[in-house]
Design an enzyme around this catalytic site. Structure first.
Site, mmCIF file in Angstrom:
data_model
loop_
_atom_site.group_PDB
_atom_site.id
_atom_site.type_symbol
_atom_site.label_atom_id
_atom_site.label_comp_id
_atom_site.label_asym_id
_atom_site.label_seq_id
_atom_site.Cartn_x
_atom_site.Cartn_y
_atom_site.Cartn_z
ATOM 1 N N ASP A 160 24.312 8.138 32.291
ATOM 2 C CA ASP A 160 24.088 8.049 33.726
ATOM 3 C C ASP A 160 23.815 9.418 34.337
ATOM 4 O OD1 ASP A 160 24.304 6.621 36.357
ATOM 5 O OD2 ASP A 160 26.016 7.954 36.592
ATOM 6 N N GLU B 263 19.114 8.224 31.814
ATOM 7 C CA GLU B 263 18.647 7.949 33.167
ATOM 8 C C GLU B 263 18.376 9.309 33.797
ATOM 9 O OE1 GLU B 263 19.906 6.384 37.573
ATOM 10 O OE2 GLU B 263 21.325 7.360 36.230
#
EC number: 2.4.1.18
Length: 807
Positions: free
Chosen positions: A405, A458
């Site tokens: 993330d 990401e």
């Protein structure tokens, strides 16, 4: 008063300030013989028993009324195995003395932990069931180098920090204590006297189980057994395989209908796995499952990195869910959050009174967007803690990959900061060199320890080399989310079709950088929250057009190079934004509530996935420029896109998208291979609630030049639709094109003129050819209105005048 222990020393124990309990407690040699000293607040009597004979060897004297006992064992001059018989009022209890056991951490582990290079520190730190001197118990270890005293507290010692202070290893900063007869499931924490003489009660950073919020204690749990990677799972992660990911938040996929409470891991597995299998997804990606205190963070602000959240049950339950997915042939990816952590006091913040896990300077250690703290990647022990956590989830639960993330927030020091709010690196740049090195280290660790595990970033910027190997200067990820493609294409799709011609490049620009990284096309949870609307809600037009737009977009996405990711609920076009506190709107799949529209999208996505898996051109060369070619890239006036996908065996599929509500009849475009093509997907088909403008018969190429191709085909492109054509049969190309016959006739006429056998007209050969090949515009065709009756409503697609395409 004890001859060998001063009152001031005893006082430090009861004040909770003694830093070296093993120097005082336990068995010690004295001039009078072997003396046993114990700290047992509230005990009335204490006897020393021979472990071998169970005989009482002596009664210890109460040296301090608060519970400090000591006594010399008669006729003993060497250490021996003993137990304690303790009287608590009228109740007697035989116990082991925790201070009778030797240190259990070996020199190699201690050295590797101090260096921050231990591959599996979770096998050493935390709470572990083990045996010491044939006694079963739990060994507790904690890294807190700047604490003055650390005790393990729990429901086994009344949460009293005086009772079980720990042994300190100066070389590594690790505290250790073996507690006999502590059992599975018991609660515990660590009580620290920090460097500022303040008491801190901390959860175990390496706990394998944790309490459900609002409680914050760790739970003693067993280290899960290793799950080996299989060749089948390894192959399913490779770049030349079909990867279609279903992104899931376990707390809101489905809930208990009676009380809106969560399902447990086993209940979820019972419903989720068959559903995902039926829908044709190859992978499940789970939003973060490390224990977290705030439901509204969706798991993206974790504290118990090694604890599967107890919201849905136990670690064993989660492991069964993963195993059930594997049995169904589905790989499981976990969202992983090594970028920041919350400031809850029981967590990592100011752990031992210092900025142990975070940076001390807020310009480096505080994330202002999320009110969280940023890990200090320059500290080896912190990198070790994080990197090994990724390995732990893969190795101990059999997970097949991680999606990291917020990578951009990690690798840039100025991420979301104004000038003056960040500190440059040692070279004056904005890159966080320590974070970059940490990511490389983590990817290398996973790749060497569990080959085949996939790592996904990401990463929302244009940072170069995210999916390149470190020896090429890259970060070592296998895939990267294509945020640029997602933002551009969604921006295009939001626009009224009449304006799309002015934004044509938003659908094509992605190919400029397509092969710079290995991409996943993400339609994630981030796109359906915080007022962004659902995907269906983003689409323009009336109800019919909204659904048609969404189906056409999905078709374009599944045909476009890159692996696929779709957040739950989008597979049936949920109309409202995602709400983490409620189940998805499954009722929309009922005819009564959804009128068949949502069920049609669900059927369409299912068909997309199965077609995708069965056709190598759609996935095999995603990362190779040879797998893609634009056939029509510049028809902005009609908002039509045509491209060809290819496989390693040179199989061909043509993807055609029309993003206007206009039926494009007899639309001609050039192709590379002459032969017969079959329509294998049409988002406008009747079963998907479209207008049923399909090409049911075989589509045969013609010797007509179009778009710089000698061969071409002509089809009807439905309004707001995507069509897939598959090369079914290759045919030999005739040497002469239709226009060549016209040219032939014109040349013969010129020869006759030269011989005086006929009269020249004013037309040239070029004029003759031009006339013969001119396509006369046909009359305007009006597409009838499409009407679909829905309970209590009527969904109508407006009649649209459609002009014939003459390209």
């Amino acid at each position: 008063m004890n001859k060998f222990v001063s009152q001031s020393t005893i006082d430090t124990f009861f004040d909770g300030k003694h830093a070296d309990p093993f120097s005082v407690l336990g068995m010690h040699e004295t001039s009078n013989g072997i003396e046993v000293r114990v700290l047992l607040p509230d005990a009335e009597k204490v006897f020393v028993l021979s472990k071998e004979t169970k005989n009482v060897l002596c009664e210890l004297s109460r040296v301090d009324e608060r519970g400090f006992f000591a006594g010399v064992v008669p006729n003993t001059h060497s250490f021996f195995a003993y137990q304690l018989e303790v009287y608590w009022g009228n109740e007697a209890q035989v116990i082991e003395d925790p201070y009778a056991f030797h240190p259990m951490i070996n020199e190699l582990d201690n050295w590797l932990l101090a260096e921050g290079s231990h591959k599996r520190p979770y096998e050493i730190l935390g709470a572990h069931f083990t045996e010491c001197d044939n006694v079963a118990g739990v060994n507790f270890r904690l890294w807190a180098p700047n604490a003055k005293r650390v005790s393990v507290v729990g429901d086994f010692n009344y949460w009293d920090g005086r009772r079980h202070p720990m042994r300190f290893h100066q070389s590594s900063g690790i505290w250790e204590l073996f507690l006999p007869k502590v059992s599975l499931g018991q609660l515990y924490k660590f009580e620290l006297l920090d460097c500022h003489n303040q008491l801190r009660l901390k959860a175990d950073p390496y706990a394998f189980s944790s309490q459900l919020r609002p409680d914050t204690a760790s739970q003693i749990g067993a280290l899960p057994e290793i799950v080996s990677m299989t060749e089948k799972r390894r192959k399913a992660n490779q770049a030349d395989q079909p990867i279609s990911i279903y992104e899931v938040h376990l707390g809101s996929w489905r809930r208990n209908l009676e009380n809106n409470f969560w399902l447990d891991y086993d209940q979820i597995a019972e419903e989720l796995i068959p559903y995902v299998k039926d829908m044709g997804f190859t992978h499940i990606e789970l939003l973060p499952l490390s224990e977290f205190p705030f439901d509204g963070s969706w798991g993206y602000q974790p504290i118990g990195l090694y604890s599967p959240t107890s919201r849905f049950g136990t670690a064993e339950g989660f492991k069964r869910l993963v195993n059930k997915a594997h049995k169904a042939g589905i790989n499981v990816i976990l969202d992983w959050v090594p970028g920041h952590f919350p400031s809850d006091t029981h967590g990592l913040v100011a752990f031992d009174g210092t900025a142990l896990y975070e940076h001390a300077d807020p310009k480096e250690g505080y994330h202002q967007d999320w009110n969280t703290l940023i890990y200090n990647y320059g500290r080896h022990e912190v990198k070790n803690y994080l990197a090994s956590n990724a390995l732990y989830w893969m190795e101990r639960f059999g997970l097949d990959g991680i999606r990291v993330d917020a990578v951009a927030s990690m690798i840039y020091r100025d991420y979301s900061r104004e000038d003056g709010q960040w500190i440059p690196n040692q070279y004056g740049g904005r890159e966080n060199l320590e974070a970059i090195e940490f990511l490389k280290q983590t990817n290398h660790l996973l790749g060497t320890e569990i080959p085949g595990v996939v790592s996904i970033a990401e990463e929302s910027t244009s940072f170069a080399g995210v999916t390149h190997p470190p020896y090429e200067g890259g970060l070592g990820f296998h895939f990267k989310w294509n945020m640029g493609w997602m933002n551009d294409t969604l921006s295009y799709m939001k626009k009224d079709p009449i304006y799309r011609q002015h934004h044509h490049s938003q659908m094509t620009f992605g190919m400029v950088y397509q092969y710079s990284e290995n991409f996943i096309l993400p339609l994630s949870h981030d796109e359906v929250v915080h007022g962004k609307c659902s995907l269906l809600g983003k689409m323009p037009g009336d109800a019919w057009q909204k659904f048609a737009n969404l189906r056409a977009y999905y078709g374009y996405m599944w045909g476009y190079p890159g692996k696929k990711l779709l957040f739950m609920g989008n597979e049936f076009a949920q109309g409202r934004e995602w709400n983490y506190q409620e189940s998805l709107d499954w009722y929309l799949l009922d005819e009564f509530h959804g009128g068949g529209w949502h069920k049609a999208v669900q059927d369409y996505v299912r068909d997309l996935n199965h077609i995708y898996q069965k056709n190598a051109p759609l996935f095999e060369l995603d990362t190779d420029p040879q797998g893609f070619e634009w056939l029509v890239v510049d028809d902005y006036q009609n908002s039509v896109f045509v491209f060809e996908r290819r496989s390693k065996k040179d199989e061909r599929i043509i993807v055609i998208s029309n993003f206007t509500p206009v039926l494009r009849q007899n639309y001609r475009f050039g192709v590379n291979i002459a032969g017969e093509y079959m329509e294998i997907l049409n988002s406008d088909a009747q079963q998907y609630m479209g207008s049923n403008s399909t090409n049911t018969s075989k589509i045969v190429t013609e010797d007509i030049e179009s778009h710089n191709k000698a061969q071409s085909i002509s089809i009807d492109i439905p309004p707001l639709a995507t069509v897939y054509l598959k090369l079914h049969k290759v045919k030999k190309v005739r040497k002469m094109r239709k226009t060549s016959k016209v040219e032939d006739t014109a040349v013969k006429t010129e020869k006759k003129i030269a011989k005086g056998k006929t009269t020249r007209t004013k037309k040239t050969v070029a004029d003759t050819v031009s006339e013969a090949t001119e396509v006369k515009p046909k009359k305007t065709v009006t597409k009838r209105a499409v009407v679909k009756k829905v309970k209590n409503a009527e969904v109508i697609a407006e009649s649209t005048s459609v002009e014939n395409n003459v390209s």
